[in-house]
Scaffold this motif. Structure first.
Motif, short mmCIF file in Angstrom:
data_model
loop_
_atom_site.label_atom_id
_atom_site.label_comp_id
_atom_site.label_asym_id
_atom_site.label_seq_id
_atom_site.Cartn_x
_atom_site.Cartn_y
_atom_site.Cartn_z
N ARG A 99 0.87 -1.17 0.00
CA ARG A 99 0.00 0.00 0.00
C ARG A 99 0.91 1.22 0.00
O ARG A 99 2.12 1.11 0.13
CB ARG A 99 -0.89 0.03 1.26
N ARG A 120 -0.53 -1.04 7.00
CA ARG A 120 -0.65 -1.27 8.44
C ARG A 120 0.67 -1.71 9.07
O ARG A 120 0.68 -2.51 10.00
CB ARG A 120 -1.72 -2.34 8.74
N ARG A 144 -3.40 -1.88 13.42
CA ARG A 144 -4.55 -2.41 12.71
C ARG A 144 -5.07 -1.51 11.59
O ARG A 144 -6.09 -1.82 10.98
CB ARG A 144 -5.67 -2.71 13.70
N ASP A 165 -6.10 3.72 13.48
CA ASP A 165 -6.91 2.84 14.34
C ASP A 165 -7.08 3.48 15.70
O ASP A 165 -7.31 2.80 16.70
CB ASP A 165 -6.26 1.44 14.46
N VAL B 22 -9.44 -7.38 8.31
CA VAL B 22 -10.68 -6.87 8.90
C VAL B 22 -10.37 -6.12 10.20
O VAL B 22 -9.65 -6.62 11.05
CB VAL B 22 -11.64 -8.03 9.21
N TYR B 23 -10.92 -4.93 10.33
CA TYR B 23 -10.69 -4.14 11.55
C TYR B 23 -11.80 -4.43 12.54
O TYR B 23 -12.96 -4.30 12.23
CB TYR B 23 -10.68 -2.65 11.21
#
Lengths: 370, 150
Positions: A99, A120, A144, A165, B22-23
């Motif tokens: 990413r 992440r 996360r 997050d 998945v969060y």
């Protein structure tokens, strides 16, 4: 009065100074990095570094080794070294992320750098002499979501990172190939690579937009999208103090003294806050808009009719803001001084302006009013 | 062709839950949060203690509850309190609120805008105006970013 420089109408994504701020590297919201030299009282474009294929998201200039590191949406980072003929030569760094890269910072000793990304994870990169290339190691757990901001501790080992997050974390980025075994700090004594030293939640929500270690490394401060400023003092048992402000969210910050931070964001105006161990309080707004308003009320009638006359309209649609920056400030960096004692700081934003603020006048006016 | 080609139930399987990206929200639900008691509020309003009623409903707001029914009921109770205060009493009642309660009140004002009834929006706009004068844009930003919704 702050020095303002305009670099066109495009937003300035990021900027970085060389060691004596005679040169400036910035990105005008595209895949290029422009290097400017200060000569004859203005900024002259001296080089265009065009190796990235997508938007550049972070630039950092190492003061001692004079290397520039850039990272971009194209999932790459480049380390630029100045050649004897004056040209910058890029070295690709394989970050192994799938990413975009979001932010990059050299470590204090400039032996490694860290890159935050939308994958992440944080890529910590160091130079491997035998293969003559930059190697990256990943810090993944327990991040996360996208890493939005990072900052190094002065011991060259610990790394603070803020993420979308809603958490701010302190990790160890100890690399045995380049680092000496670190001494224990207030954040902990065992520091294997990737170890989570501390994790804090940003209130009850809001992305962490900017994070910064204080000069001593004992405190870390961050700003969140819930318009809050938080400070953790590791020397005081990791006490977390949060101030929920009444302005639009801040997106960037830096320590300017051991107890003062300057923040800036969507309200287009940098402000200085102070932390005394118990509370975070506003000390000053650098825009000094009060004096502007006083002047404004005298001239505004004339200004108003003049602008109407210019545009030949009946109504005034003047969208000029009272603040120096005309749009969100996206980055605030130390210009002169250190995090322990910063005398000038620079801000850049979406309005394409780079402004240098003198913090010494702030001190004088502060002590006069006290 | 086999008989179950008409079976399209597979389309309703949520494959995204099996992805590693998945969060998941932090599980901090407070099952004990039941919101303000309607009877209490009624009695306070009947006695004319409007300011106290406001304090009470904001202190007992079920922010951490996962039960939508509890939240809806609390929202209605708060709306009742907001409607019952007269325009000149609003400023006085705002003075007693600390920052957390101010943020909660702003959340309820916007919640009230979502389901307008006769004359409710006009009164809520007065509340909004007075509360905004005290808190500034910060509390509105927190209405949008706070994970603990009303």
């Amino acid at each position: 009065m702050p020095d303002t420089f305009s670099f066109g109408i495009d937003p300035l994504t990021c900027h970085a100074w060389n060691h004596d701020h005679s040169q400036l590297a910035l990105s005008p919201n595209n895949h290029e990095v422009h290097v400017y030299k200060w000569s004859d009282g203005k900024w002259k474009l001296s080089d265009v570094l065009a190796e990235h294929v997508q938007r550049v998201t972070g630039i950092d200039w190492a003061p001692k080794s004079n290397r520039i590191v850039t990272c971009g949406v194209d999932r790459n980072a480049y380390v630029w070294t100045l050649q004897p003929d004056g040209k910058w030569k890029p070295a690709l760094v394989i970050l192994r992320i799938n990413r975009a890269a979001t932010c990059v910072k050299w470590s204090p000793l400039e032996t490694k750098f860290a890159v935050g990304s939308g994958a992440r994870l944080i890529s910590v990169c160091y130079f491997e002499q035998e293969n003559d290339w930059w190697v990256s190691k990943h810090i993944k757990k327990p991040i996360r979501s996208t890493v939005t901001c990072i900052d190094w501790h002065p011991n060259n080992i610990l790394l603070a990172c803020g993420s979308s997050d809603f958490k701010a974390r302190v990790f160890s980025a100890y690399i045995k190939e380049v680092d000496e075994k670190p001494n224990a700090t207030s954040w902990g004594s065992k520091m294997p690579f990737g170890n989570l030293m501390a994790e804090f939640s940003n209130g009850s929500g809001g992305w962490v937009h900017g994070i910064s270690f204080s000069a001593s490394g004992e405190k870390v401060a961050w700003v969140g999208h819930d318009s809050s400023i938080s400070v953790v003092n590791a020397a005081d048992g990791s006490k977390l103090t949060t101030l929920k402000t009444d302005s639009l969210p801040f997106v960037t910050l830096t320590w300017i003294k051991e107890n003062n931070i300057v923040v800036a964001g969507y309200d287009c105006s940098p402000a200085v806050f102070s932390y005394d161990g118990e509370n975070v309080v506003l000390i000053a707004r650098l825009d000094d808009s009060e004096t502007k308003q006083q002047q404004g009320s005298k001239f505004s009638a004339m200004k108003h009719f003049r602008s109407l006359d210019n545009r030949a309209t009946v109504e005034s649609n003047d969208t000029t803001l009272e603040t120096v920056h005309q749009n969100t400030v996206t980055q605030v960096t130390i210009y002169a001084g250190t995090k322990a004692n910063c005398t000038k700081c620079s801000t850049s934003g979406i309005d394409g302006q780079l402004v240098i603020w003198d913090l010494r006048s702030l001190e004088n006016s502060g002590s006069n009013s006290a | 062709m086999s008989k179950n080609t008409r079976n399209t139930a597979f389309r309703k399987v949520d494959v995204d839950q099996y992805g590693e990206e998945v969060y998941e929200e932090d599980q901090t639900a407070d099952e004990g949060a039941t919101g303000p008691s309607d009877a209490e509020v009624q009695s306070m309003l009947a006695k004319g203690r409007n300011g106290d009623a406001l304090q009470y409903v904001l202190t007992n707001a079920p922010l951490t509850s996962k039960n939508q029914g509890v939240k809806d009921k609390a929202a209605q109770t708060v709306l009742k309190v907001l409607m019952s205060l007269k325009a000149n009493e609003i400023e006085g009642s705002l003075k007693g609120l600390d920052q957390a309660k101010q943020d909660t009140l702003m959340k309820y004002i916007y919640r009230g805008f979502e389901n307008p009834s006769e004359g409710s929006s006009a009164q809520l706009l007065v509340w909004h105006d007075k509360l905004f004068a005290v808190t500034g844009v910060g509390s509105i930003v927190r209405v949008l970013t706070d994970r603990k919704r009303v």
